[in-house]
Design a protein around this motif. Structure first.
Motif, mmCIF file in Angstrom:
data_model
loop_
_atom_site.group_PDB
_atom_site.id
_atom_site.type_symbol
_atom_site.label_atom_id
_atom_site.label_comp_id
_atom_site.label_asym_id
_atom_site.label_seq_id
_atom_site.Cartn_x
_atom_site.Cartn_y
_atom_site.Cartn_z
ATOM 1 N N PRO A 16 0.807 -1.230 0.000
ATOM 2 C CA PRO A 16 0.000 0.000 0.000
ATOM 3 C C PRO A 16 0.837 1.276 0.000
ATOM 4 C CG PRO A 16 -0.133 -1.122 2.124
ATOM 5 C CD PRO A 16 0.513 -2.074 1.167
ATOM 6 N N ASP A 17 2.023 1.202 0.608
ATOM 7 C CA ASP A 17 2.942 2.338 0.622
ATOM 8 C C ASP A 17 4.334 1.810 0.273
ATOM 9 O OD1 ASP A 17 4.652 4.448 1.135
ATOM 10 O OD2 ASP A 17 3.573 5.109 2.928
ATOM 11 N N PRO A 18 4.829 2.121 -0.926
ATOM 12 C CA PRO A 18 6.138 1.598 -1.338
ATOM 13 C C PRO A 18 7.286 2.069 -0.456
ATOM 14 C CG PRO A 18 5.380 3.306 -2.856
ATOM 15 C CD PRO A 18 4.231 3.001 -1.953
ATOM 16 N N ASN A 19 7.040 3.101 0.353
ATOM 17 C CA ASN A 19 8.078 3.609 1.240
ATOM 18 C C ASN A 19 8.108 2.884 2.583
ATOM 19 O OD1 ASN A 19 8.956 5.690 -0.578
ATOM 20 N ND2 ASN A 19 7.126 6.856 -0.035
ATOM 21 N N LEU A 20 7.125 2.015 2.801
ATOM 22 C CA LEU A 20 7.071 1.249 4.048
ATOM 23 C C LEU A 20 7.245 -0.233 3.735
ATOM 24 C CD1 LEU A 20 4.064 2.997 5.859
ATOM 25 C CD2 LEU A 20 6.510 3.303 6.297
ATOM 26 N N PRO A 21 7.982 -0.973 4.567
ATOM 27 C CA PRO A 21 8.256 -2.382 4.269
ATOM 28 C C PRO A 21 7.087 -3.319 4.574
ATOM 29 C CG PRO A 21 9.303 -1.761 6.330
ATOM 30 C CD PRO A 21 8.719 -0.487 5.756
ATOM 31 N N GLN A 22 6.122 -2.881 5.387
ATOM 32 C CA GLN A 22 5.064 -3.782 5.815
ATOM 33 C C GLN A 22 4.064 -4.090 4.698
ATOM 34 O OE1 GLN A 22 5.834 -0.990 7.450
ATOM 35 N NE2 GLN A 22 6.441 -1.543 9.535
ATOM 36 N N LEU A 23 3.518 -5.297 4.771
ATOM 37 C CA LEU A 23 2.458 -5.711 3.858
ATOM 38 C C LEU A 23 1.101 -5.433 4.501
ATOM 39 C CD1 LEU A 23 4.997 -7.489 3.015
ATOM 40 C CD2 LEU A 23 3.327 -9.129 2.151
ATOM 41 N N SER A 24 0.088 -5.326 3.670
ATOM 42 C CA SER A 24 -1.280 -5.192 4.161
ATOM 43 C C SER A 24 -1.932 -6.565 4.219
ATOM 44 C CB SER A 24 -2.087 -4.286 3.228
ATOM 45 O OG SER A 24 -2.255 -4.935 1.967
ATOM 46 N N PHE A 25 -3.131 -6.623 4.797
ATOM 47 C CA PHE A 25 -3.880 -7.883 4.796
ATOM 48 C C PHE A 25 -4.183 -8.314 3.363
ATOM 49 C CE2 PHE A 25 -7.899 -10.200 4.636
ATOM 50 C CZ PHE A 25 -7.630 -11.248 5.496
ATOM 51 N N THR A 26 -4.516 -7.364 2.522
ATOM 52 C CA THR A 26 -4.760 -7.665 1.108
ATOM 53 C C THR A 26 -3.542 -8.322 0.487
ATOM 54 O OG1 THR A 26 -6.390 -5.905 0.779
ATOM 55 C CG2 THR A 26 -5.179 -6.622 -1.164
ATOM 56 N N ASN A 27 -2.354 -7.785 0.766
ATOM 57 C CA ASN A 27 -1.115 -8.385 0.262
ATOM 58 C C ASN A 27 -0.931 -9.803 0.779
ATOM 59 O OD1 ASN A 27 0.641 -5.238 0.749
ATOM 60 N ND2 ASN A 27 -0.454 -5.959 -1.061
ATOM 61 N N LEU A 28 -1.328 -10.026 2.031
ATOM 62 C CA LEU A 28 -1.200 -11.344 2.637
ATOM 63 C C LEU A 28 -2.012 -12.375 1.850
ATOM 64 C CD1 LEU A 28 0.301 -12.154 5.344
ATOM 65 C CD2 LEU A 28 -1.991 -12.327 6.338
ATOM 66 N N VAL A 29 -3.241 -12.020 1.506
ATOM 67 C CA VAL A 29 -4.097 -12.935 0.740
ATOM 68 C C VAL A 29 -3.546 -13.128 -0.673
ATOM 69 C CG1 VAL A 29 -6.417 -13.328 -0.159
ATOM 70 C CG2 VAL A 29 -6.125 -12.312 2.098
#
Length: 231
Positions: free
Chosen positions: A55-68
């Protein structure tokens, strides 16, 4: 109404290492899906977008959507060995068909989307008839680990747990509950809270009584956390 791309399902929340453990994916593999790649057809062409776009290319974390999305990609890559460039072309096709940047997290993908995807893969890699059937069945089966809301958007994910039958949904991740941390289904108790008592020396039956759950649920939480630690 909150826009889908601004809601809790698309908020950066999962470090790559945590997401990889929840999904049973090597960290290096998941990281490769998050990186852009040079164009294979023409070096003068712009780099290809990542398979999974945070969701934010500047942040390393994934979202729940990315998880799925990573869950579905794991099925495609690990189970069927489809090359990344073919997967990318198929996903571009699906994005156009569904008019969304996240076709893999739509309920429609579980139904007619799987058939569209497999048909597209057949055009790209000449999948055998038996291969088509196997891919369809595997995708539809493991997509049952995802739940969708009334708008057809993925909202809950049930990770696979070693030694627990795939038909059983004991643990889930839902951004609306405990900030998306793994919890015991039907209780909302974080698996980490259960294991912390076990690590402190409590017996399984006592922990079950403490959290008003079953010994089987406690054992599933222990197994889930153990496989995460071992990953």
């Amino acid at each position: 109404m909150v826009k889908w791309d601004e809601d809790i399902y698309n908020t950066p929340a999962y470090p790559v290492t945590d997401a990889a453990r929840y999904l049973g994916i090597p960290v290096v593999t998941l990281r490769s899906w998050l990186k852009s790649r040079p164009s294979a057809d023409n070096n003068d062409q712009p780099a290809l977008e990542p398979l999974i776009q945070r969701p934010d290319p500047n942040l390393p974390q994934l979202s729940f959507t990315n998880l799925v999305e990573a869950h579905v990609l794991r099925i495609i890559r690990a189970t069927h060995g489809v090359k990344l460039d073919k997967v990318r072309k198929a996903l571009d096709y699906m994005s156009q068909q569904f008019d969304t940047a996240h076709p893999l997290v739509m309920k429609r993908f579980q139904t007619d989307g799987v058939d569209l995807f497999v048909d597209q893969m057949d055009r790209l890699v000449n999948v055998s008839r038996s291969g088509q059937l196997a891919m369809r069945e595997t995708l539809k089966h493991l997509l049952t680990r995802v739940e969708w809301d009334e708008e057809g958007i993925a909202t809950r994910f049930f990770p696979l747990i070693e030694s627990v039958p795939e038909s059983e949904k004991v643990i889930f991740l839902d951004p609306a509950i405990r900030f998306g941390k793994p919890v015991i289904a039907g209780t909302g108790i974080p698996t980490a809270s259960i294991v912390s008592l076990i690590d402190a020396g409590d017996e399984i039956e006592d922990v079950a009584d403490e959290f008003d759950c079953t010994p089987a649920q406690v054992r599933a939480a222990i197994q889930f956390e153990a496989q995460n630690r071992a990953a």
